[in-house]
Design a protein around this motif. Structure first.
Motif, PDB file in Angstrom:
ATOM      1  N   PRO A 170       0.891  -1.238   0.091  1.00 16.55           N
ATOM      2  CA  PRO A 170      -0.150  -0.086  -0.181  1.00 16.55           C
ATOM      3  C   PRO A 170       0.963   1.274  -0.060  1.00 16.55           C
ATOM      4  O   PRO A 170       0.411   2.317  -0.266  1.00 16.55           O
ATOM      5  CB  PRO A 170      -0.814  -0.185   1.291  1.00 16.55           C
ATOM      6  N   MET A 171       2.138   1.241   0.466  1.00 16.57           N
ATOM      7  CA  MET A 171       3.058   2.216   0.487  1.00 16.57           C
ATOM      8  C   MET A 171       3.909   2.755  -0.805  1.00 16.57           C
ATOM      9  O   MET A 171       4.236   3.956  -0.904  1.00 16.57           O
ATOM     10  CB  MET A 171       4.095   2.289   1.688  1.00 16.57           C
ATOM     11  N   PHE A 172       3.962   1.817  -1.742  1.00 15.78           N
ATOM     12  CA  PHE A 172       4.648   2.256  -2.788  1.00 15.78           C
ATOM     13  C   PHE A 172       4.120   3.314  -3.587  1.00 15.78           C
ATOM     14  O   PHE A 172       5.009   4.434  -4.141  1.00 15.78           O
ATOM     15  CB  PHE A 172       4.486   0.981  -3.931  1.00 15.78           C
ATOM     16  N   PRO A 173       2.643   3.521  -3.961  1.00 14.55           N
ATOM     17  CA  PRO A 173       2.319   4.686  -4.605  1.00 14.55           C
ATOM     18  C   PRO A 173       2.608   5.958  -3.678  1.00 14.55           C
ATOM     19  O   PRO A 173       3.176   7.079  -4.627  1.00 14.55           O
ATOM     20  CB  PRO A 173       0.928   4.538  -4.697  1.00 14.55           C
ATOM     21  N   PHE A 174       2.543   6.112  -2.456  1.00 17.15           N
ATOM     22  CA  PHE A 174       2.844   7.332  -1.757  1.00 17.15           C
ATOM     23  C   PHE A 174       4.378   7.625  -1.705  1.00 17.15           C
ATOM     24  O   PHE A 174       4.712   8.784  -1.863  1.00 17.15           O
ATOM     25  CB  PHE A 174       2.547   7.063  -0.211  1.00 17.15           C
ATOM     26  N   ILE A 175       5.093   6.562  -1.659  1.00 19.11           N
ATOM     27  CA  ILE A 175       6.662   6.662  -2.013  1.00 19.11           C
ATOM     28  C   ILE A 175       7.128   7.493  -3.360  1.00 19.11           C
ATOM     29  O   ILE A 175       7.779   8.415  -3.408  1.00 19.11           O
ATOM     30  CB  ILE A 175       7.583   5.537  -1.649  1.00 19.11           C
ATOM     31  N   LEU A 176       6.471   6.959  -4.283  1.00 26.65           N
ATOM     32  CA  LEU A 176       6.704   7.447  -5.677  1.00 26.65           C
ATOM     33  C   LEU A 176       6.160   8.895  -5.703  1.00 26.65           C
ATOM     34  O   LEU A 176       6.598   9.724  -6.436  1.00 26.65           O
ATOM     35  CB  LEU A 176       6.227   6.693  -6.746  1.00 26.65           C
ATOM     36  N   ASP A 177       4.810   8.939  -5.252  1.00 29.55           N
ATOM     37  CA  ASP A 177       4.404  10.513  -5.339  1.00 29.55           C
ATOM     38  C   ASP A 177       5.184  11.543  -4.684  1.00 29.55           C
ATOM     39  O   ASP A 177       5.551  12.671  -5.187  1.00 29.55           O
ATOM     40  CB  ASP A 177       3.031  10.520  -4.719  1.00 29.55           C
ATOM     41  N   ALA A 178       5.973  11.211  -3.382  1.00 34.91           N
ATOM     42  CA  ALA A 178       6.665  12.222  -2.928  1.00 34.91           C
ATOM     43  C   ALA A 178       7.862  12.460  -3.533  1.00 34.91           C
ATOM     44  O   ALA A 178       8.355  13.454  -3.695  1.00 34.91           O
ATOM     45  CB  ALA A 178       7.122  11.526  -1.497  1.00 34.91           C
ATOM     46  N   LEU A 179       8.460  11.286  -4.470  1.00 35.68           N
ATOM     47  CA  LEU A 179       9.410  11.519  -5.281  1.00 35.68           C
ATOM     48  C   LEU A 179       9.290  12.359  -6.333  1.00 35.68           C
ATOM     49  O   LEU A 179      10.057  13.055  -6.945  1.00 35.68           O
ATOM     50  CB  LEU A 179      10.259  10.156  -5.681  1.00 35.68           C
ATOM     51  N   SER A 180       7.916  12.288  -6.803  1.00 35.87           N
ATOM     52  CA  SER A 180       7.404  13.115  -8.020  1.00 35.87           C
ATOM     53  C   SER A 180       7.331  14.685  -7.774  1.00 35.87           C
ATOM     54  O   SER A 180       7.776  15.366  -8.520  1.00 35.87           O
ATOM     55  CB  SER A 180       6.192  12.471  -8.680  1.00 35.87           C
ATOM     56  N   PHE A 181       7.095  14.930  -6.458  1.00 33.67           N
ATOM     57  CA  PHE A 181       6.903  16.276  -6.007  1.00 33.67           C
ATOM     58  C   PHE A 181       8.534  16.793  -5.975  1.00 33.67           C
ATOM     59  O   PHE A 181       8.876  18.014  -6.204  1.00 33.67           O
ATOM     60  CB  PHE A 181       6.312  16.551  -4.747  1.00 33.67           C
ATOM     61  N   VAL A 182       9.536  16.099  -5.656  1.00 34.58           N
ATOM     62  CA  VAL A 182      10.942  16.612  -5.669  1.00 34.58           C
ATOM     63  C   VAL A 182      11.247  16.549  -7.014  1.00 34.58           C
ATOM     64  O   VAL A 182      11.979  17.745  -7.491  1.00 34.58           O
ATOM     65  CB  VAL A 182      11.819  15.240  -5.096  1.00 34.58           C
ATOM     66  N   ALA A 183      10.710  15.907  -8.102  1.00 37.62           N
ATOM     67  CA  ALA A 183      11.196  16.112  -9.438  1.00 37.62           C
ATOM     68  C   ALA A 183      10.713  17.516  -9.948  1.00 37.62           C
ATOM     69  O   ALA A 183      11.029  18.234 -10.657  1.00 37.62           O
ATOM     70  CB  ALA A 183      10.582  14.915 -10.424  1.00 37.62           C
ATOM     71  N   SER A 184       9.344  17.683  -9.498  1.00 38.72           N
ATOM     72  CA  SER A 184       8.717  18.973  -9.953  1.00 38.72           C
ATOM     73  C   SER A 184       9.398  20.098  -9.328  1.00 38.72           C
ATOM     74  O   SER A 184       9.657  21.142  -9.852  1.00 38.72           O
ATOM     75  CB  SER A 184       7.213  18.956  -9.338  1.00 38.72           C
ATOM     76  N   VAL A 185       9.725  19.903  -7.939  1.00 42.33           N
ATOM     77  CA  VAL A 185      10.704  21.157  -7.423  1.00 42.33           C
ATOM     78  C   VAL A 185      11.913  21.386  -8.343  1.00 42.33           C
ATOM     79  O   VAL A 185      12.352  22.632  -8.656  1.00 42.33           O
ATOM     80  CB  VAL A 185      11.311  21.111  -6.140  1.00 42.33           C
ATOM     81  N   ILE A 186      12.728  20.369  -8.766  1.00 37.82           N
ATOM     82  CA  ILE A 186      13.904  20.468  -9.537  1.00 37.82           C
ATOM     83  C   ILE A 186      13.628  21.322 -10.873  1.00 37.82           C
ATOM     84  O   ILE A 186      14.410  22.139 -11.422  1.00 37.82           O
ATOM     85  CB  ILE A 186      14.493  19.206  -9.818  1.00 37.82           C
ATOM     86  N   SER A 187      12.605  20.887 -11.525  1.00 38.88           N
ATOM     87  CA  SER A 187      12.265  21.202 -13.003  1.00 38.88           C
ATOM     88  C   SER A 187      11.875  22.846 -12.770  1.00 38.88           C
ATOM     89  O   SER A 187      12.188  23.695 -13.695  1.00 38.88           O
ATOM     90  CB  SER A 187      11.268  20.599 -13.345  1.00 38.88           C
ATOM     91  N   LEU A 188      11.123  23.296 -11.531  1.00 42.30           N
ATOM     92  CA  LEU A 188      10.870  24.632 -11.428  1.00 42.30           C
ATOM     93  C   LEU A 188      12.020  25.497 -11.062  1.00 42.30           C
ATOM     94  O   LEU A 188      12.318  26.641 -11.812  1.00 42.30           O
ATOM     95  CB  LEU A 188       9.869  24.791 -10.300  1.00 42.30           C
ATOM     96  N   VAL A 189      12.995  24.899 -10.281  1.00 36.72           N
ATOM     97  CA  VAL A 189      14.207  25.547 -10.177  1.00 36.72           C
ATOM     98  C   VAL A 189      15.163  26.022 -11.479  1.00 36.72           C
ATOM     99  O   VAL A 189      15.851  27.072 -11.462  1.00 36.72           O
ATOM    100  CB  VAL A 189      15.353  24.952  -9.112  1.00 36.72           C
ATOM    101  N   CYS A 190      14.786  25.192 -12.247  1.00 36.90           N
ATOM    102  CA  CYS A 190      15.597  25.113 -13.543  1.00 36.90           C
ATOM    103  C   CYS A 190      15.309  26.169 -14.580  1.00 36.90           C
ATOM    104  O   CYS A 190      15.886  26.416 -15.595  1.00 36.90           O
ATOM    105  CB  CYS A 190      15.857  23.571 -14.364  1.00 36.90           C
ATOM    106  N   ILE A 191      13.869  26.426 -14.325  1.00 36.70           N
ATOM    107  CA  ILE A 191      13.271  27.290 -15.316  1.00 36.70           C
ATOM    108  C   ILE A 191      13.513  28.826 -14.937  1.00 36.70           C
ATOM    109  O   ILE A 191      13.621  29.150 -13.732  1.00 36.70           O
ATOM    110  CB  ILE A 191      11.854  27.328 -15.283  1.00 36.70           C
TER     111      ILE A 191
END
Length: 407
Positions: A170-191
């Motif tokens: 049950p925890m796999f989707p939540f772990i991946l979602d947390a990592l996806s928000f980290v990816a979003s932060v990185i993309s915003l910093v690069c703009i």
């Protein structure tokens, strides 16, 4: 550096970086959104308590939508988006941490739902006002359509992947979602492109600026009606995921099959997003909105006749196809007619009606599901949708509206 009007959309590095980061984040969010409901339903066995979680996730729209819109006009929109996504990564990451430590509780899930919902409001208000500064004005409709294609692809894949991963843990989707928000932060910093025009120093209070957005929206007759139309269509559908889960369980579907049913809506949404531009050229703005609203309301009733998961999936494709066909032109219209210096506040006033009514819709859906079951719930929730759709036919200003007409 502002984007020139002659720059092709798919050569715009800032736009591509933005949609890439948001696409990854959306995929993670659709995985966890679906499994959030499954997790609470598994812990409690109650559609009503699952509805409470969904209400807590959407309640922040009522509480924070207006100040978030004013803040998006006052402060750095990019910074607001970065802080919001970072906060979502931390709060979602706390769920698997508590789970593996043996301390995950229903109260914890409720708190995460409320905090993440609050951060999402601030993110969305800033993001909704930022797109016009990332792409040229004449590319807004096209950019919005492609955003919807990516969003819809994530909608299609997210529940399917979420259901499969949930069956392993049950925890796999939540772990991946947390990592996806980290990816979003990185993309915003690069703009590097600024997300807003040069701002004048405001001497008004935050409350005064919030009122300005509401007044501007109220004085614009077409936007005012479109806000009410969107609210009437979306609010009854706010508990849609819970309805689908209940229908699927009545068909003895497992979590993977239920995820497939929900993900089929993403395919329909992709089809609808690809049809937006040709339909706009063929029908024009007003006729597309009116006909789209009517089909939206009628297609909602189709879910009552689904005898098995396959037919339910097909009907879900049909129902979801109309969503971007209606919402993308509405979003483009707002971006076209509202000045940039007040766009965040007008968007927040618009969304307060549209999304602030979601807790009411979810609460009503949860109660109806508990009392009368999914079929009669669908029929009762179709009534307000049909009402606003028929009102759109007779509203003269909407019939005369054009997407390129700054009224």
């Amino acid at each position: 550096m502002q984007v020139t009007k002659t720059q092709p959309l798919w050569q715009n590095r800032s736009y591509l970086t933005l949609i890439s980061g948001q696409g990854i984040s959306a995929l993670g969010s659709f995985m966890s959104d679906f499994t959030f409901s499954l997790l609470v339903l598994a812990l409690t066995g109650s559609p009503l308590q699952t509805g409470v979680m969904l209400v807590l996730r959407t309640l922040p729209y009522i509480l924070f939508c207006l100040p978030a819109g004013a803040l998006a006009d006052r402060k750095d929109r990019k910074l607001i988006m970065i802080i919001s996504d970072a906060g979502c990564a931390l709060t979602l990451g706390s769920i698997p941490l508590a789970y593996f430590l043996g301390h995950l509780t229903l109260i914890h899930l409720y708190l995460v739902a409320f905090i993440q919902g609050s951060l999402f409001v601030f993110f969305q208000m800033a993001e909704g006002a930022a797109l016009r500064n990332v792409v040229a004005r004449e590319q807004l409709a096209s950019a919005s359509s492609w955003n919807e294609v990516i969003y819809s692809t994530c909608l299609m894949l997210g529940p399917l992947l979420g259901g499969m991963l949930y069956s392993f843990s049950p925890m796999f989707p939540f772990i991946l979602d947390a990592l996806s928000f980290v990816a979003s932060v990185i993309s915003l910093v690069c703009i590097r492109v600024p997300f807003q025009e040069q701002q004048a120093t405001s001497v008004n209070t935050l409350w005064q600026e919030m009122k300005e957005g509401q007044i501007w929206l109220w004085k614009h007759p077409i936007l005012r009606f479109l806000a009410l139309l969107t609210t009437g269509l979306l609010a009854p559908c706010a508990g849609f995921t819970l309805i689908i889960i209940m229908l699927a369980q009545g068909m003895h579907a497992d979590s993977t099959t239920t995820g497939f049913i929900l993900s089929s809506g993403g395919l329909g949404s992709i089809i609808g997003a690809l049809l937006v531009t040709p339909l706009l050229k063929w029908l024009g703005f007003s006729r597309l909105i009116i006909l789209g609203a009517l089909y939206w309301a009628v297609s909602w009733l189709f879910y009552c006749i689904a005898p098995d998961p396959l037919i339910l999936s097909i009907l879900n494709i049909s129902g979801y196809a109309i969503v971007p066909i209606v919402t993308v032109p509405l979003y483009s219209y707002r971006l076209t007619v509202v000045p940039d210096n007040i766009l965040g506040r007008v968007n927040s006033a618009y969304r307060l009606l549209m999304s602030g009514s979601r807790p009411i819709g979810i609460g009503a859906t949860s109660l109806l599901l508990q009392w009368v079951g999914p079929i009669l719930t669908i029929v009762l929730l179709a009534i307000p949708q049909l009402l606003v759709a028929f009102l759109a036919i007779f509203y003269q200003p909407l019939r005369e509206a054009r997407l390129d007409n700054k009224q």
